[in-house]
Motif scaffolding. Structure first.
Motif, short mmCIF file in Angstrom:
data_model
loop_
_atom_site.label_atom_id
_atom_site.label_comp_id
_atom_site.label_asym_id
_atom_site.label_seq_id
_atom_site.Cartn_x
_atom_site.Cartn_y
_atom_site.Cartn_z
N THR A 193 1.11 -4.93 11.92
CA THR A 193 0.19 -4.33 11.25
C THR A 193 -1.06 -3.79 12.14
OG1 THR A 193 -1.40 -6.38 11.73
CG2 THR A 193 -0.01 -6.51 9.86
N ASN A 225 1.39 -1.32 7.17
CA ASN A 225 2.08 -2.33 7.94
C ASN A 225 3.79 -1.86 7.98
OD1 ASN A 225 -0.13 -3.82 7.92
ND2 ASN A 225 0.18 -4.97 6.02
N LYS A 275 -1.45 -0.50 3.81
CA LYS A 275 -1.98 -1.80 4.15
C LYS A 275 -2.71 -2.31 2.61
CE LYS A 275 -2.97 -1.61 8.96
NZ LYS A 275 -2.45 -2.82 9.27
N SER A 314 -0.86 -4.56 0.63
CA SER A 314 -0.26 -5.58 1.46
C SER A 314 -0.20 -7.23 1.01
CB SER A 314 -0.78 -5.63 3.01
OG SER A 314 -2.38 -6.01 2.93
#
Length: 170
Positions: A127, A134, A151, A154
């Motif tokens: 990350t 990510n 992200k 995520s």
């Protein structure tokens, strides 16, 4: 370098009210084409069939496209597949594939987790390696695969989902 690629390749998403045709045309103008055209170029160049995952993250995409970069020499030759939603920029998923010998190395402080895939290979989940994305990085058939997801999604496209996607390559 990877961060620059992401920044460059998605600077076009900020224009509001794109029609699908305008959106597609903007991608074709910077070298993208259909996934199948691009993968065929990569297969011919590497003289090897590149296996792709059959699973996608569980988010809505409006467009998918690919690009094979065959630059001078072999160092930067790679194949990219991108899935985006023209109306929801955070719905962004990318697969980058390049020969292992020219792949990215990750420092320990960029590795969140090491995960064993179904084929016995080890994957790295990060990350921290690329701002805003990510990554799940692994090797298969002499290629390094980098699965990246924005992200902002995520919570939907988790590390477990990326592992499932990696395991869907047959």
């Amino acid at each position: 370098m990877l961060c620059i690629v992401f920044t460059f390749s998605f600077s076009f998403v900020v224009k509001a009210n794109y029609t699908s045709e305008e959106f597609q045309e903007s991608l074709f103008e910077i070298g993208y084409k259909s996934i199948y055209e691009a993968i065929n170029e990569g297969n011919e160049h590497f003289n090897q069939e590149i296996a792709l995952p059959v699973q996608l993250p569980p988010v809505a995409f409006t467009h998918s496209f690919g690009r094979f970069d065959n630059l001078d020499g072999d160092v930067n030759d790679k194949y990219d597949i991108e899935y985006v939603n023209k109306d929801t920029p955070q719905n962004h998923y990318k697969i980058s594939i390049q020969p292992v010998k020219y792949g990215m190395d990750f420092r320990d402080n960029h590795i969140d987790q090491k995960i064993k895939l179904d084929d016995g290979n080890e994957a790295i989940y990060s990350t921290k390696a690329v701002n805003g994305f990510n990554l799940l990085v692994f090797e298969r058939d002499k290629f390094q695969y980098i699965l990246s997801v924005d992200k902002r999604i995520s919570d939907i496209a988790t590390s477990d989902i990326l592992v499932e996607i990696a395991n869907s390559i047959k």
